[in-house]
Enzyme design. Structure first.
Site, mmCIF file in Angstrom:
data_model
loop_
_atom_site.group_PDB
_atom_site.id
_atom_site.type_symbol
_atom_site.label_atom_id
_atom_site.label_comp_id
_atom_site.label_asym_id
_atom_site.label_seq_id
_atom_site.Cartn_x
_atom_site.Cartn_y
_atom_site.Cartn_z
ATOM 1 N N HIS A 129 0.828 -1.200 0.000
ATOM 2 C CA HIS A 129 0.000 0.000 0.000
ATOM 3 C C HIS A 129 0.866 1.256 0.000
ATOM 4 O O HIS A 129 2.076 1.194 0.218
ATOM 5 C CB HIS A 129 -0.918 0.026 1.228
ATOM 6 C CG HIS A 129 -2.040 -0.962 1.171
ATOM 7 N ND1 HIS A 129 -1.880 -2.287 1.517
ATOM 8 C CD2 HIS A 129 -3.332 -0.825 0.808
ATOM 9 C CE1 HIS A 129 -3.034 -2.921 1.371
ATOM 10 N NE2 HIS A 129 -3.934 -2.067 0.948
ATOM 11 N N LYS A 133 -0.931 5.022 4.610
ATOM 12 C CA LYS A 133 -1.853 4.103 5.292
ATOM 13 C C LYS A 133 -1.393 3.906 6.734
ATOM 14 O O LYS A 133 -0.208 3.677 6.985
ATOM 15 C CB LYS A 133 -1.895 2.767 4.551
ATOM 16 C CG LYS A 133 -2.929 1.788 5.081
ATOM 17 C CD LYS A 133 -3.028 0.572 4.170
ATOM 18 C CE LYS A 133 -4.048 -0.435 4.699
ATOM 19 N NZ LYS A 133 -5.398 0.128 4.830
#
Length: 244
Positions: A129, A133
């Site tokens: 990701h 995040k």
């Protein structure tokens, strides 16, 4: 159907606001963020919550108190927290859907990984990701790992083989006996790979989301379905017919 969005200034919340505003049969009546007065949302039929784990339970308590259905994409829901959500909505006249992922591709990936899990001796998960995040492993990766572990247990499989005795953290997180490795890298959005292995062969199931728009069909499906699904619903697979 009147819809309010909590977490509207976040990336996902802003995308939900756009999707609701453009969807047939839906009207955005409130777009609120942390600390803002919830009163404008009191007229809503459904609240969509994409906030943070520290705020979501208070938001859900407010929805239950006001008899407003809720669709939740906020992460951090343990089994114990889900039990608390279920209790909040008992007798409220409202329903709630909590989903770890609203991407149709991600849900299919999890479903197929659960199916494959009973046939392979080894399995590990890599989730990749963007570096903004805040949670690791991702909610999707943790959910995938738990489903794989349950499928392995049902199939009578033992622990995943691993002779490692010296580990400085390189073997990743352990989620119900399944190793999960998190990568955070600028330029990525959301990717997950589930890697299976047997003697002489391997299988990799990969899902990529390139933008937040990939989650919107699932969010809108949940918004339209929540009124007809009593109590707490975990995940939207049943709404989409995945695994039925």
């Amino acid at each position: 159907m009147l819809v309010a969005v909590f977490g509207a200034k976040g990336r996902m919340g802003a995308e939900v606001c756009r999707a609701v505003s453009e969807a047939d049969g839906l009207e955005l009546v409130a777009a609120l963020d942390a600390g803002e007065d919830r009163t404008p949302a009191a007229s809503a039929d459904v609240v969509v919550d994409f906030t943070v784990p520290d705020a979501v339970m208070e938001n859900l308590a407010w929805c239950a108190e006001h008899g407003i259905h809720a669709v939740v994409g906020t992460t951090g829901f343990t089994p114990e927290r889900l039990d608390a959500v279920r209790d909040l909505f008992v007798g409220s006249g409202a329903n709630v859907i909590v989903a770890a992922n609203f991407s149709i591709g991600a849900l299919l990936m999890m479903h197929w990984a659960q199916e494959a899990a009973r046939h392979y001796e080894s399995v590990e998960i890599i989730e990749l990701h963007h570096p903004d995040k805040v949670d690791a492993p991702s909610g999707t990766a943790a959910t995938t790992a738990r489903r794989i572990a349950a499928a392995r247990a049902d199939a009578g499989l033992g622990p995943v083989p691993d002779a490692t005795t010296q580990d400085a953290g390189a073997r990743g997180a352990d989620v119900d006996g399944i190793r999960v490795h998190g990568v955070r890298l600028r330029g990525l959005f959301a990717n997950q790979q589930v890697i299976f292995g047997n003697e002489g062969e391997g299988l990799t199931i990969t899902h990529n989301s390139y933008t937040r728009a990939s989650y919107m069909p699932g969010v809108l499906a949940a918004v339209r379905a929540v009124a007809s699904r009593p109590g707490l619903t975990v995940g939207i697979e049943g709404i989409l017919g995945i695994g039925s």
